[in-house]
Write a protein that holds these residues in place. Structure first.
Motif, short mmCIF file in Angstrom:
data_model
loop_
_atom_site.label_atom_id
_atom_site.label_comp_id
_atom_site.label_asym_id
_atom_site.label_seq_id
_atom_site.Cartn_x
_atom_site.Cartn_y
_atom_site.Cartn_z
N GLN A 118 0.83 -1.21 0.00
CA GLN A 118 0.00 0.00 0.00
C GLN A 118 0.86 1.26 0.00
OE1 GLN A 118 -3.13 0.20 -0.60
NE2 GLN A 118 -3.48 -2.00 -0.56
N ARG A 134 2.31 1.69 -3.49
CA ARG A 134 1.24 2.13 -4.40
C ARG A 134 0.96 3.61 -4.21
NH1 ARG A 134 -2.69 -1.54 -3.23
NH2 ARG A 134 -1.88 -2.92 -4.86
N ARG A 185 3.97 5.78 -5.52
CA ARG A 185 4.02 5.84 -6.98
C ARG A 185 2.86 6.65 -7.54
NH1 ARG A 185 5.89 -0.35 -8.48
NH2 ARG A 185 7.99 -0.17 -7.60
N THR A 242 1.47 1.60 -11.66
CA THR A 242 2.05 2.01 -10.39
C THR A 242 1.86 0.99 -9.30
OG1 THR A 242 0.09 3.31 -9.79
CG2 THR A 242 1.87 4.48 -10.90
N ASP A 243 1.18 -0.11 -9.60
CA ASP A 243 1.09 -1.18 -8.63
C ASP A 243 2.46 -1.79 -8.45
OD1 ASP A 243 -1.37 -1.34 -7.54
OD2 ASP A 243 -2.11 -2.96 -8.79
#
Length: 191
Positions: free
Chosen positions: A159, A162, A165, A184-185
């Motif tokens: 998290q 994520r 990003r 962006t994961d």
């Protein structure tokens, strides 16, 4: 004086492998800021073929290279000799961004050392390989890689990566698109 090469010979590959740092230069197609990024961790760069190279793109404070490559593809990678005989090697070419969503991503990762915080792999098809004297580049000694980037990325959970990003890697400082939301994961694996 400088010389232009048709391909990355064994001598040039050895020179690349011996350098603890390299520099990546890109620019947007129109206006905006030219970006030059220093890259460490020698195991983040790989020669894939006679005129093809790649490097591991790790989490960082900006995403200029990705945005510029997606804008126009232009990229230059520079290696400097800080020890031994003077030399500067420049690899000019067209880059492409390979993200974890791309089918070739897992195979590309095999060329690099283990690092957390992998955003993408930048693959460059070189259209000009040249060296120059480097007579004014100073002698400097390499002590060791800084481990701070890997340590920082290693402390972030999924998290947190994520969110970082999404906040810092969606667009360049000039507002060019960089990583899409799905890109962006965080990768669930190290390189």
């Amino acid at each position: 004086m400088g010389k232009i090469y048709d391909s990355l010979s064994e001598r040039l590959r050895s020179f690349i492998a011996a350098q603890p740092v390299y520099f990546v230069g890109t620019a947007p197609n129109e206006g905006g800021h030219v970006n030059i990024s220093p890259k460490g961790y020698a195991d983040t760069f790989a020669v894939l073929g006679d005129t093809t190279v790649a490097y591991l793109d790790l989490d960082g404070s900006g995403v200029e290279t990705i945005a510029h490559i997606r804008d126009n593809g232009r990229i230059t990678i520079m290696f400097c000799a800080f020890t031994g005989p003077p030399n500067i090697l420049r690899l000019y070419g067209t880059g492409r961004v390979v993200t974890p969503l791309d089918p070739e991503f897992p195979d590309l990762l095999k060329h690099f050392g283990p690092h957390p915080g992998v955003r993408s792999v930048i693959v460059v098809e070189c259209d000009r390989i040249s060296d120059s004297c480097g007579f004014s580049v100073p002698f400097m000694t390499f002590d060791q890689d800084r481990t701070l980037l890997d340590e920082w990325a290693g402390r972030k959970d999924i998290q947190q990566k994520r969110a970082y990003r999404a906040k810092n890697n969606r667009e360049s400082i000039d507002g060019l698109p960089a990583l899409a939301p799905a890109e962006t994961d965080p990768v669930h694996q190290h390189s």
